[in-house]
Design a protein around this motif. Structure first.
Motif, PDB file in Angstrom:
ATOM      1  N   ARG A  15       0.835  -1.197   0.000  1.00 18.92           N
ATOM      2  CA  ARG A  15       0.000   0.000   0.000  1.00 18.92           C
ATOM      3  C   ARG A  15       0.872   1.250   0.000  1.00 18.92           C
ATOM      4  NH1 ARG A  15      -3.932  -2.334   4.838  1.00 18.92           N
ATOM      5  NH2 ARG A  15      -4.935  -3.933   3.558  1.00 18.92           N
ATOM      6  N   GLY A  16       0.361   2.329  -0.603  1.00 13.08           N
ATOM      7  CA  GLY A  16       1.131   3.563  -0.634  1.00 13.08           C
ATOM      8  C   GLY A  16       0.233   4.774  -0.735  1.00 13.08           C
ATOM      9  N   PRO A  17       0.784   5.969  -0.481  1.00 13.32           N
ATOM     10  CA  PRO A  17      -0.006   7.198  -0.584  1.00 13.32           C
ATOM     11  C   PRO A  17      -0.654   7.344  -1.951  1.00 13.32           C
ATOM     12  CG  PRO A  17       2.117   7.625   0.453  1.00 13.32           C
ATOM     13  CD  PRO A  17       2.183   6.215  -0.070  1.00 13.32           C
ATOM     14  N   GLY A  18      -1.906   7.807  -1.959  1.00 20.01           N
ATOM     15  CA  GLY A  18      -2.611   8.026  -3.206  1.00 20.01           C
ATOM     16  C   GLY A  18      -3.294   6.802  -3.774  1.00 20.01           C
ATOM     17  N   ASP A  19      -3.383   5.717  -2.999  1.00 20.07           N
ATOM     18  CA  ASP A  19      -4.042   4.509  -3.487  1.00 20.07           C
ATOM     19  C   ASP A  19      -5.544   4.699  -3.680  1.00 20.07           C
ATOM     20  OD1 ASP A  19      -1.741   3.037  -3.656  1.00 20.07           O
ATOM     21  OD2 ASP A  19      -2.152   1.732  -1.953  1.00 20.07           O
ATOM     22  N   TRP A  20      -6.124   5.618  -2.953  1.00 18.76           N
ATOM     23  CA  TRP A  20      -7.560   5.883  -3.095  1.00 18.76           C
ATOM     24  C   TRP A  20      -7.824   7.339  -2.749  1.00 18.76           C
ATOM     25  CZ3 TRP A  20     -10.928   6.720   1.265  1.00 18.76           C
ATOM     26  CH2 TRP A  20     -10.283   6.608   2.502  1.00 18.76           C
ATOM     27  N   GLY A  21      -9.068   7.778  -2.861  1.00 14.12           N
ATOM     28  CA  GLY A  21      -9.366   9.207  -2.790  1.00 14.12           C
ATOM     29  C   GLY A  21      -9.231   9.831  -1.422  1.00 14.12           C
ATOM     30  N   GLU A  41     -13.678  19.552  -4.106  1.00 11.84           N
ATOM     31  CA  GLU A  41     -12.591  19.046  -4.929  1.00 11.84           C
ATOM     32  C   GLU A  41     -12.844  17.589  -5.288  1.00 11.84           C
ATOM     33  OE1 GLU A  41      -9.256  20.027  -2.372  1.00 11.84           O
ATOM     34  OE2 GLU A  41      -8.750  21.675  -3.708  1.00 11.84           O
ATOM     35  N   GLY A  42     -12.310  17.187  -6.426  1.00 18.76           N
ATOM     36  CA  GLY A  42     -12.486  15.803  -6.854  1.00 18.76           C
ATOM     37  C   GLY A  42     -13.919  15.455  -7.179  1.00 18.76           C
ATOM     38  N   ASN A  43     -14.724  16.462  -7.615  1.00 19.82           N
ATOM     39  CA  ASN A  43     -16.142  16.246  -7.924  1.00 19.82           C
ATOM     40  C   ASN A  43     -16.888  15.612  -6.761  1.00 19.82           C
ATOM     41  OD1 ASN A  43     -15.881  17.217 -10.647  1.00 19.82           O
ATOM     42  ND2 ASN A  43     -14.978  15.242 -11.215  1.00 19.82           N
ATOM     43  N   SER A  44     -16.573  16.096  -5.539  1.00 17.74           N
ATOM     44  CA  SER A  44     -17.163  15.499  -4.339  1.00 17.74           C
ATOM     45  C   SER A  44     -18.489  16.134  -3.942  1.00 17.74           C
ATOM     46  CB  SER A  44     -16.171  15.577  -3.174  1.00 17.74           C
ATOM     47  OG  SER A  44     -15.731  16.898  -2.954  1.00 17.74           O
ATOM     48  N   GLY A  45     -19.031  17.027  -4.777  1.00 12.36           N
ATOM     49  CA  GLY A  45     -20.377  17.520  -4.563  1.00 12.36           C
ATOM     50  C   GLY A  45     -20.446  18.892  -3.927  1.00 12.36           C
ATOM     51  N   PRO A  46     -21.652  19.498  -3.908  1.00 13.03           N
ATOM     52  CA  PRO A  46     -21.834  20.841  -3.358  1.00 13.03           C
ATOM     53  C   PRO A  46     -21.810  20.839  -1.836  1.00 13.03           C
ATOM     54  CG  PRO A  46     -23.937  19.969  -4.065  1.00 13.03           C
ATOM     55  CD  PRO A  46     -22.897  18.964  -4.488  1.00 13.03           C
ATOM     56  N   TYR A  47     -21.423  21.971  -1.271  1.00 13.58           N
ATOM     57  CA  TYR A  47     -21.421  22.136   0.179  1.00 13.58           C
ATOM     58  C   TYR A  47     -21.569  23.609   0.508  1.00 13.58           C
ATOM     59  CZ  TYR A  47     -16.540  23.614  -0.414  1.00 13.58           C
ATOM     60  OH  TYR A  47     -15.401  24.263  -0.805  1.00 13.58           O
ATOM     61  N   GLY A  48     -21.872  23.865   1.798  1.00 13.35           N
ATOM     62  CA  GLY A  48     -22.040  25.241   2.259  1.00 13.35           C
ATOM     63  C   GLY A  48     -23.508  25.597   2.402  1.00 13.35           C
ATOM     64  N   GLY A  49     -23.818  26.410   3.427  1.00 13.67           N
ATOM     65  CA  GLY A  49     -25.194  26.820   3.663  1.00 13.67           C
ATOM     66  C   GLY A  49     -25.258  27.875   4.748  1.00 13.67           C
ATOM     67  N   ILE A  69      -5.583  11.896  -3.593  1.00 12.56           N
ATOM     68  CA  ILE A  69      -5.270  11.857  -5.027  1.00 12.56           C
ATOM     69  C   ILE A  69      -5.122  13.285  -5.541  1.00 12.56           C
ATOM     70  CG2 ILE A  69      -6.162  11.283  -7.322  1.00 12.56           C
ATOM     71  CD1 ILE A  69      -7.452   8.834  -6.122  1.00 12.56           C
ATOM     72  N   ARG A  70      -4.054  13.553  -6.267  1.00 17.02           N
ATOM     73  CA  ARG A  70      -3.837  14.864  -6.876  1.00 17.02           C
ATOM     74  C   ARG A  70      -4.222  14.799  -8.343  1.00 17.02           C
ATOM     75  NH1 ARG A  70       2.189  15.661  -4.251  1.00 17.02           N
ATOM     76  NH2 ARG A  70       1.506  15.942  -2.088  1.00 17.02           N
ATOM     77  N   PHE A  71      -5.441  15.262  -8.640  1.00 24.99           N
ATOM     78  CA  PHE A  71      -5.865  15.320 -10.035  1.00 24.99           C
ATOM     79  C   PHE A  71      -5.096  16.414 -10.760  1.00 24.99           C
ATOM     80  CE2 PHE A  71      -9.547  13.806  -7.569  1.00 24.99           C
ATOM     81  CZ  PHE A  71      -9.745  12.582  -8.173  1.00 24.99           C
ATOM     82  N   SER A  72      -4.868  17.530 -10.054  1.00 23.74           N
ATOM     83  CA  SER A  72      -4.070  18.634 -10.559  1.00 23.74           C
ATOM     84  C   SER A  72      -3.632  19.451  -9.350  1.00 23.74           C
ATOM     85  CB  SER A  72      -4.872  19.506 -11.538  1.00 23.74           C
ATOM     86  OG  SER A  72      -5.873  20.231 -10.830  1.00 23.74           O
ATOM     87  N   GLU A  73      -2.863  20.517  -9.583  1.00 23.00           N
ATOM     88  CA  GLU A  73      -2.411  21.346  -8.472  1.00 23.00           C
ATOM     89  C   GLU A  73      -3.567  22.055  -7.769  1.00 23.00           C
ATOM     90  OE1 GLU A  73       0.617  21.686  -7.034  1.00 23.00           O
ATOM     91  OE2 GLU A  73       1.161  20.003  -8.315  1.00 23.00           O
ATOM     92  N   LEU A  74      -4.688  22.235  -8.473  1.00 25.04           N
ATOM     93  CA  LEU A  74      -5.831  22.941  -7.896  1.00 25.04           C
ATOM     94  C   LEU A  74      -7.004  22.014  -7.623  1.00 25.04           C
ATOM     95  CD1 LEU A  74      -5.772  26.151 -10.138  1.00 25.04           C
ATOM     96  CD2 LEU A  74      -4.815  25.863  -7.830  1.00 25.04           C
TER      97      LEU A  74
END
Length: 205
Positions: A15-21, A41-49, A69-74
């Motif tokens: 096992r290693g870093p980044g194996d899953w989200g 981030e990571g298309n994890s859905g809306p939040y805040g209220g 997981i790093r999809f990109s720097e942002l």
């Protein structure tokens, strides 16, 4: 008490870093992003209220390992992401280890956590932004030997340094142990920027 363990599906020893989200909690507590809502981030859905007392349930005796997981720097998934999570959420005795990105990141909200251990994560161990106004009591951070950045990376909001509510968490009883070996990029102990506030007591770096 045996912990709840979120881990890689790989074999032990492989096992290693980044194996899953990673673990993501989305709530309805206030954030300071313009419009009051955001997409995780990571298309994890809306939040805040508008409910600072919102509850996202109970997180107690939980270990998250080999995530991030790093999809990109942002666009990156953290070990645990608290996105607009309210103070009605119970959060205690949590551990994030061997994560590819930040150990724990708070995106606004008012959630309070206690007894937190962040070990050998590859970016920042503790990160916050978007107006987090909760607290952490009893925190131990041990930085990764090679790829770590800051023990804390803290912002109000990168696109609005004075947006309200301002990030103003309380940090009580914390130890940060640096382990950075790269002489050309030694990282930071704690990095406060972009309009954030913080109340800190009994902190050793």
């Amino acid at each position: 008490m045996l912990p709840i363990v979120f881990t890689s599906e790989g074999f032990v020893g492989e096992r290693g870093p980044g194996d899953w989200g990673g673990l993501v909690l989305n709530g309805n507590a206030p954030i300071n992003v313009t419009g009051g809502e955001a997409d995780g981030e990571g298309n994890s859905g809306p939040y805040g209220g508008d409910d600072p007392n919102d509850s996202s349930g109970v997180l107690n005796y939980v270990r998250v390992e080999f995530a991030g997981i790093r999809f990109s720097e942002l666009n990156e998934l953290n070990g645990i992401a608290f996105q607009g999570v309210g103070s009605g959420t119970q959060c205690s005795n949590i551990q994030v280890i061997f994560n590819q990105d930040d150990g724990v990141e708070f995106f606004g909200g008012t959630v309070n956590c206690e007894n937190v251990f962040l070990y050998n994560n590859e970016d920042d161990s503790l990160d916050w932004t978007e107006g987090w106004q909760g607290s952490i009591k009893n925190l131990v951070v041990v930085q990764n030997e090679i790829d770590a950045d800051s023990g804390i990376e803290a912002d109000n909001w990168e696109n609005g340094f004075d947006n309200l509510p301002r990030s103003m968490p309380k940090l009580y009883n914390a130890t940060f142990i640096g382990n950075q070996q790269l002489s050309n990029d030694p990282g930071h102990g704690n990095r406060f920027r972009r309009g954030t506030g913080c109340i800190a007591r009994n902190v050793i770096v």
